[in-house]
Design a protein around this motif. Structure first.
Motif, PDB file in Angstrom:
ATOM      1  N   GLN A 234       0.904  -1.160  -0.112  1.00  0.00           N
ATOM      2  CA  GLN A 234       0.016   0.096   0.089  1.00  0.00           C
ATOM      3  C   GLN A 234       0.994   1.498  -0.065  1.00  0.00           C
ATOM      4  O   GLN A 234       0.950   1.850   0.947  1.00  0.00           O
TER       5      GLN A 234
ATOM      6  N   SER B 224      -2.126   6.285  -0.554  1.00  0.00           N
ATOM      7  CA  SER B 224      -3.545   6.202  -0.009  1.00  0.00           C
ATOM      8  C   SER B 224      -4.392   5.881  -1.151  1.00  0.00           C
ATOM      9  O   SER B 224      -5.694   5.502  -1.041  1.00  0.00           O
TER      10      SER B 224
ATOM     11  N   VAL C  10      -3.750  -0.006  -3.854  1.00  0.00           N
ATOM     12  CA  VAL C  10      -3.575  -1.134  -3.168  1.00  0.00           C
ATOM     13  C   VAL C  10      -3.134  -2.240  -4.068  1.00  0.00           C
ATOM     14  O   VAL C  10      -3.841  -2.348  -4.955  1.00  0.00           O
TER      15      VAL C  10
ATOM     16  N   VAL D 178     -10.352  -7.347  -0.963  1.00  0.00           N
ATOM     17  CA  VAL D 178     -10.034  -5.938  -1.217  1.00  0.00           C
ATOM     18  C   VAL D 178     -11.579  -5.486  -1.769  1.00  0.00           C
ATOM     19  O   VAL D 178     -11.533  -5.716  -2.960  1.00  0.00           O
TER      20      VAL D 178
ATOM     21  N   GLU E 161     -11.960   1.013  -2.463  1.00  0.00           N
ATOM     22  CA  GLU E 161     -11.602   1.313  -1.011  1.00  0.00           C
ATOM     23  C   GLU E 161     -10.253   1.462  -0.855  1.00  0.00           C
ATOM     24  O   GLU E 161      -9.735   1.717   0.319  1.00  0.00           O
ATOM     25  N   HIS E 162      -9.329   0.868  -1.791  1.00  0.00           N
ATOM     26  CA  HIS E 162      -7.930   0.952  -1.702  1.00  0.00           C
ATOM     27  C   HIS E 162      -7.268   0.455  -0.413  1.00  0.00           C
ATOM     28  O   HIS E 162      -6.370   1.085   0.054  1.00  0.00           O
ATOM     29  N   THR E 163      -8.025  -0.459   0.089  1.00  0.00           N
ATOM     30  CA  THR E 163      -7.246  -1.011   1.256  1.00  0.00           C
ATOM     31  C   THR E 163      -8.096  -2.615   1.318  1.00  0.00           C
ATOM     32  O   THR E 163      -9.073  -2.949   0.703  1.00  0.00           O
TER      33      THR E 163
ATOM     34  N   SER F 244     -10.235  -5.309   3.495  1.00  0.00           N
ATOM     35  CA  SER F 244     -11.036  -5.272   4.587  1.00  0.00           C
ATOM     36  C   SER F 244     -10.881  -6.453   5.567  1.00  0.00           C
ATOM     37  O   SER F 244     -11.197  -6.188   6.689  1.00  0.00           O
TER      38      SER F 244
END
Length: 259
Positions: free
Chosen positions: A38, A41, A44, A209, A213-215, A217
């Motif tokens: 990552q 921000s 990902v 992923v 959301e670029h992260t 979960s």
């Protein structure tokens, strides 16, 4: 050998991998095959690896080194892919091309010595993620450095010991599954492969992923004694038995029953 799955869904991406590394019947160990990056921000990346362990680890180290250098200097050295590191990529296909270039370079550096010792330097990868407002995506990167993209018609990609885990993915999977159902499907694919091939085994890793959301979960590791694994295989086995009993009878069975 190992077994990794990447699944493209309308709602995001699901990844699964085992952790077994086999260097002969008398040397079996565990290494994670899942790597998460990552670097900003708005992006990902999840990378799954199979093949020569030294090659895959070296590729990951080079990726991290390039990121560290870019952060330190504030600039990236562009290569053929158009990107010098994962932070400078504008599109996911650029990231896949960059990792392919790194992989080929690492393999070429050690290939002659490894082949002389009777060992292959080959490694393959699955890369998934999202960059900015670009669509989320999933790529399989071959040892030769080229890559193919998952599509709605071919939504899952596999590397490693792939054949045993295909049936549930083919028969039940589709791109409209929830992320949680897809994670369960990937897990049963891993467990079924483990039961058929001793070179695949826990701990199993799962990562989710969600789109945009670029992260991550979820990112969980299930050890060999995790109750979820026993429940998964017991439930699947019971469902298969029930399905067997519901299959239509043969013509000769009807004839025998009427006598």
């Amino acid at each position: 050998m190992t077994y990794c799955i990447g699944y493209w869904l309308e709602k995001g991406l699901v990844f699964a991998s085992d952790s077994r590394t086999n260097a002969g019947v008398d040397y079996i160990s565990s290494y994670s095959k899942m790597y998460v990056f990552q670097p900003a921000s708005d992006r990902v990346f999840v990378l799954l690896a199979a093949g020569n362990l030294a090659t895959t680890q070296a590729v990951v180290h080079v990726i991290q080194r390039d990121l560290d250098r870019a952060i330190e200097t504030g600039k990236s050295d562009a290569n053929i892919s158009g990107a010098g590191d994962l932070r400078s990529c504008h599109y996911l296909f650029e990231a896949a091309a960059y990792i392919g270039e790194v992989s080929v370079a690492v393999q070429q550096k050690h290939r002659a010595a490894l082949e002389q010792a009777g060992t292959s330097a080959d490694a393959s990868f699955i890369l998934g993620g999202q960059i900015g407002s670009e669509p989320h995506g999933l790529y399989m990167i071959y040892p030769q450095g080229n890559a193919v993209m998952a599509t709605s018609q071919t939504p899952y990609l596999q590397i490693g010991e792939t054949k045993y885990g295909k049936p549930p993915l083919d028969n039940v999977g589709n791109t409209n599954l929830s992320l949680e159902d897809a994670a369960r499907l990937c897990l049963i694919s891993e467990v079924l492969t483990q039961r058929s091939n001793l070179t695949v085994g826990p701990p199993f890793e799962l990562a989710i992923v969600p789109r945009n959301e670029h992260t991550l979960s979820q990112h969980v590791t299930l050890e060999a004694d995790a109750p979820e694994l026993a429940t998964v295989i017991d439930t699947w086995r019971s469902a298969q038995r029930e399905a067997l009993h519901r299959l239509p009878a043969f013509a000769w069975e009807h004839a025998e029953a009427s006598r």
